[in-house]
Motif scaffolding. Structure first.
Motif: not given
Length: 331
Positions: A7, A10, A97, A100, A104, A312, A316
């Motif tokens: 993460l 990215k 996780e 996310a 997504e 993301e 974050y």
């Protein structure tokens, strides 16, 4: 490589400005949610049923939504068994996780359906008080920054001051507003705006709509009428129907989404005032239970604080301290 490390890598490749917007905009949610989760981790040294029970309560109190929470807890339990996790500290990256993954969904597209040839018509719907007109103004600014020519249609003719409010935004961002007088037929306003936009070769027409909820049936009928006019004048339009929801209203926003979704084929959500609530978990509930992508989030009062939603960046922004700490350990 851990999820947190991936993460961070990215995010590092993306603009610092966007990262800062999400970090600052999610401050209240981060302090509330992550703070309570840290307390939970220190309270329970091992992952057991009591831990999951309290985690469940924490997620529900953050407006994640009961259905979403149940699915998330089931997923976490499976993952804990699979990875043989015993220590509660090891579960924090797994929780982030899974969040996310919820945000997504495969095949998701948070970009606007902008037409390459011809005009794009975007219908913006939502009840009064959610920040609809302000979102249209900020969206006009966002599109102008991308080099698009934009026009706005003042279709909320019932709310006192709505037309003037849109005009103020029009002046602020340098965009023409097509209007009639207060109390006019919204469908007639849309017809005028569509003709004006066609004649001036406008790239994007943003259409404001009525948002009063005194009579849901009348409101939905009005929206359907407006939609028919748009479809007749521009085949294939509206290309987007964006529903504006107020993040601070929590589960009430969910019921609004269901009501509007039945009447207007909502293609995306604009979630406003996310910076003003500690219950940012509503993003997860909307995404998981309604299957409508969140396309924009309001992270502040400034003109450029309406940001394209990024799963993301959201995760974050929520777990920033945990991400930084784990990445430092790994390095």
């Amino acid at each position: 490589m851990s999820f947190f490390k991936k993460l961070k890598d990215k995010i590092t490749n993306q603009t610092t400005e966007v990262t800062d917007k999400f970090k600052e905009g999610l401050e209240k949610t981060r302090e509330s949610f992550v703070g309570k989760m840290n307390e939970l981790v220190y309270k329970y040294r091992k992952v057991d049923e009591d831990f999951f029970e309290e985690l469940e309560e924490l997620l529900i109190s953050s407006d994640v939504g009961v259905t979403t929470v149940m699915d998330l807890i089931d997923d976490l339990k499976d993952e804990v068994r699979l990875r043989n996790i015993k220590d509660t500290k090891e579960i924090q990256p797994v929780i982030s996780e899974k969040l996310a993954e919820l945000l997504e969904k495969e095949g998701d597209d948070t970009s606007l359906n902008i037409q390459e040839n011809g005009m794009t018509v975007i219908l913006v719907v939502g009840v009064n008080g959610v920040g609809k007109t302000t979102s249209i103004g900020k969206l006009a600014h966002h599109l102008k920054q991308q080099g698009k020519s934009v026009m706005m249609a003042a279709g909320d003719t019932f709310r006192a001051g709505a037309i003037e409010q849109l005009e103020v935004w029009g002046e602020r961002v340098g965009v023409d507003v097509i209007k009639q007088q207060e109390g006019s037929d919204p469908a007639a306003v849309m017809y005028d705006a569509l003709q004006a936009a066609k004649s001036r070769n406008i790239d994007v027409l943003l259409c404001d709509t009525a948002g009063r909820l005194q009579n849901k049936v009348n409101l939905m009928n009005e929206l359907e009428k407006v939609k028919r006019v748009i479809e007749r004048e521009v085949p294939g339009a509206p290309h987007e129907v964006l529903l504006v929801l107020d993040a601070t209203t929590g589960q009430n926003a969910m019921s609004q989404a269901k009501t509007f979704g039945k009447a207007t084929d909502v293609s995306g959500i604009v979630l406003t005032k996310l910076d003003g609530t500690a219950k940012g978990g509503i993003v997860l509930a909307i995404r998981h239970e309604l299957d409508i992508p969140v396309k924009f989030v309001g992270l502040g009062e400034q003109m450029d604080d309406l940001q394209v939603f990024d799963a993301e960046q959201f995760v974050y922004g929520l777990f920033r301290e945990l991400v930084e700490a784990e990445v430092e350990e790994e390095e």
